[in-house]
Write a protein that holds these residues in place. Structure first.
Motif, short mmCIF file in Angstrom:
data_model
loop_
_atom_site.label_atom_id
_atom_site.label_comp_id
_atom_site.label_asym_id
_atom_site.label_seq_id
_atom_site.Cartn_x
_atom_site.Cartn_y
_atom_site.Cartn_z
N LEU A 100 0.82 -1.20 0.00
CA LEU A 100 0.00 0.00 0.00
C LEU A 100 0.86 1.25 0.00
O LEU A 100 2.01 1.24 0.45
N ALA A 104 -1.80 6.01 3.01
CA ALA A 104 -3.10 5.38 3.29
C ALA A 104 -3.13 4.70 4.65
O ALA A 104 -4.20 4.33 5.13
N TYR A 113 -8.74 -1.03 3.47
CA TYR A 113 -8.05 -0.04 2.64
C TYR A 113 -8.80 0.10 1.32
O TYR A 113 -9.56 -0.79 0.93
N ASP A 117 -5.32 2.89 -3.13
CA ASP A 117 -4.08 2.96 -2.35
C ASP A 117 -3.24 1.69 -2.46
O ASP A 117 -2.16 1.61 -1.87
#
Length: 202
Positions: A100, A104, A113, A117
């Motif tokens: 990621l 984020a 998430y 991202d």
């Protein structure tokens, strides 16, 4: 008798109403609202997907990849294991491993998430989810614009074999760029060098 037994001797249990899907399927909000769901429940095409118990191979292969990725992960990225990625209202799968964007990651309380991202999604094929891992999830990740995808198969001697894909934005689908056995050496999404045979020594 109060209890009614089935033909195989197992007591009947009422179907839990919270498992009955709404007319248009479950949503991401439902996934996080239903408190009785088992750990690592996913949402694929509006349906709740429950995970079988992991084998030692599956767990070790994922640990090997997480550790290898973290060794060379640059400061602007983070590596996560078994975290939900929201792709749309009815799509919230849980990749085995994700890379990621660092911005984020906002604290240890996060439970999901966003696809925008995610730089890399990894699925290690398991017997109970083989079709989803090989077919449906890559379709969903590609449509959500995740640039890199790895599919991990079990190879000779129970060593992981990593099928590396990159996104073709024009086609909205992944293109296979290599199949790696023994060692995984890549320059994207960053410099990566993982000894896949190390699973023998864990």
């Amino acid at each position: 008798m109060d209890d009614v037994a089935t033909a195989n001797g197992v007591d009947d249990e009422p179907f839990p109403e919270w498992l009955r899907p709404p007319y248009r399927g479950f949503t991401v909000d439902d996934l996080f609202r239903l408190t009785d769901l088992p750990s690592h429940t996913q949402l694929v095409d509006g349906a709740l997907v429950f995970r079988a118990r992991q084998s030692a191979y599956h767990s070790l292969a994922n640990s090997l990849l997480v550790e290898g990725l973290r060794r060379t992960c640059p400061a602007h990225l983070r590596v996560r294991r078994e975290m939900v990625v929201v792709l749309g209202p009815g799509q919230a799968p849980e990749p085995d491993v994700s890379v990621l964007r660092a911005e984020a990651v906002r604290g240890l309380e996060a439970n999901r998430y966003d696809a925008r991202d995610v730089v890399l999604a990894v699925e290690t094929v398991a017997p109970d989810s083989a079709i989803r891992d090989r077919e449906r999830k890559p379709q969903l990740y590609a449509r959500a614009g995740i640039p890199h995808f790895w599919l991990v198969e079990e190879g000779t001697g129970r060593r992981p074999v990593v099928h590396v894909h990159r996104l073709d934005p024009g086609a909205g689908a992944y293109v296979l760029t290599g199949v790696h056995e023994g060692r995984l050496t890549l320059s994207a999404p960053f410099g990566i060098d993982i000894d896949l045979t190390a699973i023998d020594r864990v």
